[in-house]
Design an enzyme around this catalytic site. Sequence first.
Site, PDB file in Angstrom:
ATOM      1  N   SER A  53      50.269  49.388 -24.429  1.00  0.00           N
ATOM      2  CA  SER A  53      50.919  50.819 -24.278  1.00  0.00           C
ATOM      3  C   SER A  53      49.668  51.902 -23.985  1.00  0.00           C
ATOM      4  O   SER A  53      50.090  53.080 -23.836  1.00  0.00           O
ATOM      5  CB  SER A  53      51.569  51.402 -25.374  1.00  0.00           C
ATOM      6  OG  SER A  53      52.710  50.302 -25.510  1.00  0.00           O
ATOM      7  N   ASP A  83      59.675  47.811 -36.876  1.00  0.00           N
ATOM      8  CA  ASP A  83      59.655  47.752 -38.184  1.00  0.00           C
ATOM      9  C   ASP A  83      59.241  46.499 -38.926  1.00  0.00           C
ATOM     10  O   ASP A  83      58.641  46.614 -39.848  1.00  0.00           O
ATOM     11  CB  ASP A  83      61.407  47.680 -38.438  1.00  0.00           C
ATOM     12  CG  ASP A  83      62.344  48.983 -38.220  1.00  0.00           C
ATOM     13  OD1 ASP A  83      61.556  49.965 -38.468  1.00  0.00           O
ATOM     14  OD2 ASP A  83      62.970  48.821 -37.464  1.00  0.00           O
ATOM     15  N   HIS A 108      63.077  55.210 -39.080  1.00  0.00           N
ATOM     16  CA  HIS A 108      64.207  54.404 -39.691  1.00  0.00           C
ATOM     17  C   HIS A 108      63.754  54.078 -41.039  1.00  0.00           C
ATOM     18  O   HIS A 108      62.584  54.053 -41.431  1.00  0.00           O
ATOM     19  CB  HIS A 108      64.278  53.074 -38.857  1.00  0.00           C
ATOM     20  CG  HIS A 108      65.293  52.269 -39.335  1.00  0.00           C
ATOM     21  ND1 HIS A 108      66.519  52.306 -39.967  1.00  0.00           N
ATOM     22  CD2 HIS A 108      65.266  50.935 -39.268  1.00  0.00           C
ATOM     23  CE1 HIS A 108      67.190  51.473 -40.010  1.00  0.00           C
ATOM     24  NE2 HIS A 108      66.545  50.220 -39.600  1.00  0.00           N
ATOM     25  N   GLY A 134      65.328  55.796 -27.806  1.00  0.00           N
ATOM     26  CA  GLY A 134      64.129  56.649 -27.410  1.00  0.00           C
ATOM     27  C   GLY A 134      64.096  57.402 -26.040  1.00  0.00           C
ATOM     28  O   GLY A 134      63.994  58.430 -25.661  1.00  0.00           O
ATOM     29  N   GLU A 231      82.625  50.390 -15.786  1.00  0.00           N
ATOM     30  CA  GLU A 231      83.896  51.292 -16.301  1.00  0.00           C
ATOM     31  C   GLU A 231      83.847  51.557 -17.789  1.00  0.00           C
ATOM     32  O   GLU A 231      84.204  52.973 -18.035  1.00  0.00           O
ATOM     33  CB  GLU A 231      85.296  50.900 -15.942  1.00  0.00           C
ATOM     34  CG  GLU A 231      86.299  52.102 -15.859  1.00  0.00           C
ATOM     35  CD  GLU A 231      87.768  51.708 -15.356  1.00  0.00           C
ATOM     36  OE1 GLU A 231      87.905  50.689 -14.923  1.00  0.00           O
ATOM     37  OE2 GLU A 231      88.569  52.684 -15.724  1.00  0.00           O
ATOM     38  N   SER A 252      95.690  56.234 -17.914  1.00  0.00           N
ATOM     39  CA  SER A 252      97.257  56.120 -17.515  1.00  0.00           C
ATOM     40  C   SER A 252      97.909  56.098 -18.951  1.00  0.00           C
ATOM     41  O   SER A 252      97.284  55.198 -19.763  1.00  0.00           O
ATOM     42  CB  SER A 252      97.532  54.998 -16.529  1.00  0.00           C
ATOM     43  OG  SER A 252      96.749  53.648 -17.207  1.00  0.00           O
TER      44      SER A 252
HETATM   45  N1  LIG Z   1      64.298  51.970 -30.304  1.00  0.00           N
HETATM   46  C1  LIG Z   1      65.130  53.034 -30.643  1.00  0.00           C
HETATM   47  O1  LIG Z   1      65.675  53.988 -29.926  1.00  0.00           O
HETATM   48  C2  LIG Z   1      65.128  53.318 -32.004  1.00  0.00           C
HETATM   49  C3  LIG Z   1      64.223  53.013 -32.879  1.00  0.00           C
HETATM   50  N2  LIG Z   1      64.229  53.592 -34.157  1.00  0.00           N
HETATM   51  C4  LIG Z   1      63.096  53.236 -35.197  1.00  0.00           C
HETATM   52  O2  LIG Z   1      61.808  53.727 -34.565  1.00  0.00           O
HETATM   53  C5  LIG Z   1      60.781  52.765 -34.950  1.00  0.00           C
HETATM   54  C6  LIG Z   1      60.033  52.244 -33.599  1.00  0.00           C
HETATM   55  O3  LIG Z   1      60.925  51.616 -33.059  1.00  0.00           O
HETATM   56  P1  LIG Z   1      60.938  51.186 -31.642  1.00  0.00           P
HETATM   57  O4  LIG Z   1      60.460  52.618 -30.760  1.00  0.00           O
HETATM   58  O5  LIG Z   1      62.148  50.504 -31.026  1.00  0.00           O
HETATM   59  O6  LIG Z   1      59.704  50.339 -31.393  1.00  0.00           O
HETATM   60  P2  LIG Z   1      59.240  49.731 -29.859  1.00  0.00           P
HETATM   61  O7  LIG Z   1      59.377  48.228 -30.007  1.00  0.00           O
HETATM   62  O8  LIG Z   1      59.673  50.271 -28.821  1.00  0.00           O
HETATM   63  O9  LIG Z   1      57.565  50.127 -30.189  1.00  0.00           O
HETATM   64  C7  LIG Z   1      56.626  49.402 -29.599  1.00  0.00           C
HETATM   65  C8  LIG Z   1      55.439  50.224 -29.671  1.00  0.00           C
HETATM   66  O10 LIG Z   1      54.667  50.059 -30.833  1.00  0.00           O
HETATM   67  C9  LIG Z   1      53.432  49.618 -30.412  1.00  0.00           C
HETATM   68  N3  LIG Z   1      52.720  48.447 -31.446  1.00  0.00           N
HETATM   69  C10 LIG Z   1      53.036  47.109 -31.605  1.00  0.00           C
HETATM   70  N4  LIG Z   1      52.368  46.816 -32.838  1.00  0.00           N
HETATM   71  C11 LIG Z   1      51.825  47.685 -33.401  1.00  0.00           C
HETATM   72  C12 LIG Z   1      50.675  47.752 -34.115  1.00  0.00           C
HETATM   73  N5  LIG Z   1      50.477  46.723 -34.826  1.00  0.00           N
HETATM   74  N6  LIG Z   1      50.346  48.951 -34.437  1.00  0.00           N
HETATM   75  C13 LIG Z   1      50.444  50.204 -33.610  1.00  0.00           C
HETATM   76  N7  LIG Z   1      51.431  50.269 -32.630  1.00  0.00           N
HETATM   77  C14 LIG Z   1      52.071  48.854 -32.458  1.00  0.00           C
HETATM   78  C15 LIG Z   1      53.639  48.729 -29.122  1.00  0.00           C
HETATM   79  O11 LIG Z   1      52.555  48.472 -28.584  1.00  0.00           O
HETATM   80  P3  LIG Z   1      52.412  47.203 -27.282  1.00  0.00           P
HETATM   81  O12 LIG Z   1      52.734  47.977 -26.088  1.00  0.00           O
HETATM   82  O13 LIG Z   1      50.896  46.923 -27.256  1.00  0.00           O
HETATM   83  O14 LIG Z   1      53.337  46.103 -27.757  1.00  0.00           O
HETATM   84  C16 LIG Z   1      54.249  49.848 -28.469  1.00  0.00           C
HETATM   85  O15 LIG Z   1      53.744  51.005 -28.105  1.00  0.00           O
HETATM   86  C17 LIG Z   1      61.262  51.905 -35.853  1.00  0.00           C
HETATM   87  O16 LIG Z   1      61.224  52.155 -36.905  1.00  0.00           O
HETATM   88  C18 LIG Z   1      62.756  51.783 -35.296  1.00  0.00           C
HETATM   89  O17 LIG Z   1      63.647  51.149 -36.443  1.00  0.00           O
HETATM   90  C19 LIG Z   1      64.997  54.370 -34.705  1.00  0.00           C
HETATM   91  C20 LIG Z   1      65.839  55.111 -33.898  1.00  0.00           C
HETATM   92  C21 LIG Z   1      66.284  54.402 -32.699  1.00  0.00           C
END
Ligand SMILES: NC(=O)C1=CN([C@@H]2O[C@H](COP(=O)(O)OP(=O)(O)OC[C@H]3O[C@@H](n4cnc5c(N)ncnc54)[C@H](OP(=O)(O)O)[C@@H]3O)[C@@H](O)[C@H]2O)C=CC1
EC number: 1.1.1.86
Length: 335
Positions: A53, A83, A108, A134, A231, A252
């Site tokens: 990323s 998580d 979360h 997101g 749909e 309907s």
């Molecule tokens: N997805 C959602 O819409 C929602 C998520 N949440 C919460 O938000 C939080 C994030 O979830 P989400 O956005 O889905 O996560 P993602 O799986 O989308 O996040 C991945 C990101 O975290 C990076 N990453 C992976 N490992 C590490 C690490 N060891 N240290 C730092 N960064 C790291 C990844 O990098 P790389 O690209 O290298 O893998 C990537 O940039 C969680 O707590 C989730 O429960 C809450 C509401 C909705």
Amino acid sequence: MATIYYDQDADLSYLQGKTVAVLGYGSQGHAHAQNLRDSGINVVVGLPETSRSRERAAADGFEVLSVAEAARRGDVISMLMPDHVQKGVYEEYVAPELKPGKVLMFAHGFNIHYGRIVPPAEIDVTMIAPKSPGHVLRDLYRQGIGVPALIAVHQDASGQAKQLALAYAKGLGCTKAGVLETTFKEETETDLFGEQAVLCGGVSHLIQAGFETLVEAGYQPELAYFEVLNELKLIVDLIYEGGLKFMRYSVSDTAEYGDYVSGPKIIDDRVRETMHQILQDIQTGRFAQQWMAENDAGRPNFSRMRQEAQQHPIEEVGERLRAMMPWLKARQIPS
Ligand SMILES: NC(=O)C1=CN([C@@H]2O[C@H](COP(=O)(O)OP(=O)(O)OC[C@H]3O[C@@H](n4cnc5c(N)ncnc54)[C@H](OP(=O)(O)O)[C@@H]3O)[C@@H](O)[C@H]2O)C=CC1
Ligand SMILES: CC[C@](O)(C(C)=O)C(=O)O
């Protein structure tokens, strides 16, 4: 009655002069970083040196630091990596940087609620949990619309934890739609239940079962896709805008009658009992334990199920049909 905060209840100045360290740049991370920045807040992004990323965050104009450096620079440290990795990241890189005055934030409550992360008492620990993926959080912010969120304060060492979290929610655009006060426990349990029983698990399996039923009965797969998947979005839009009542007004009378007589046959007592069971597994921590064990074992079942799901015939049909709808934004899974 729930306590719900709106724009007038939140003051962005609580974040002025502070730096928010967004750790992780995935679904939530990119949206938090970009929405907060567009709201005038100073943001840095923290990612491992090897993270895929990094390039995207840098291309989006962010200063990209190591996780430890970002945690050092951040007055507010936002835990937005998956998580299952949060505990390890917290222990190795974040905990050593925590000092009185700092705020640890979550989207979360999983790691706090299940006791996997136990922060020191002298920092604030809060949560703004957008009730939205997101990518939608970002899209709607850009349109001047917000998504709702939940706010919770786990520790208030500064006496300002809630005001600061509300400022963060305003920066995300969530106070436009409503930010509901809750606890880490309530957020975690309801979020896990919602995504398993209804939003992700329930809906995707309902769609697949409907598609399979029609195709097995000899109907065209493309027609089945339009009927039970495409749909569905249009029907859910009506529900979102005007409630079930408005959807039933718009469809309907034949559809509405079918809804009343056949719906309870689909969602019968056995399904309701299963929902209670799913909720119990969440409340007792059984699901959390199982999910963390799956990660510790290298995700054998998760990877298999993900691959099987991606190979479901509805995906191939859908890809072909969506390609003919140029107004649909291409949502591609990054390779
Ligand atoms: N997805 C959602 O819409 C929602 C998520 N949440 C919460 O938000 C939080 C994030 O979830 P989400 O956005 O889905 O996560 P993602 O799986 O989308 O996040 C991945 C990101 O975290 C990076 N990453 C992976 N490992 C590490 C690490 N060891 N240290 C730092 N960064 C790291 C990844 O990098 P790389 O690209 O290298 O893998 C990537 O940039 C969680 O707590 C989730 O429960 C809450 C509401 C909705
Ligand atoms: C519905 C899934 C979700 O809970 C969400 C987008 O709110 C998640 O954790 O991704």
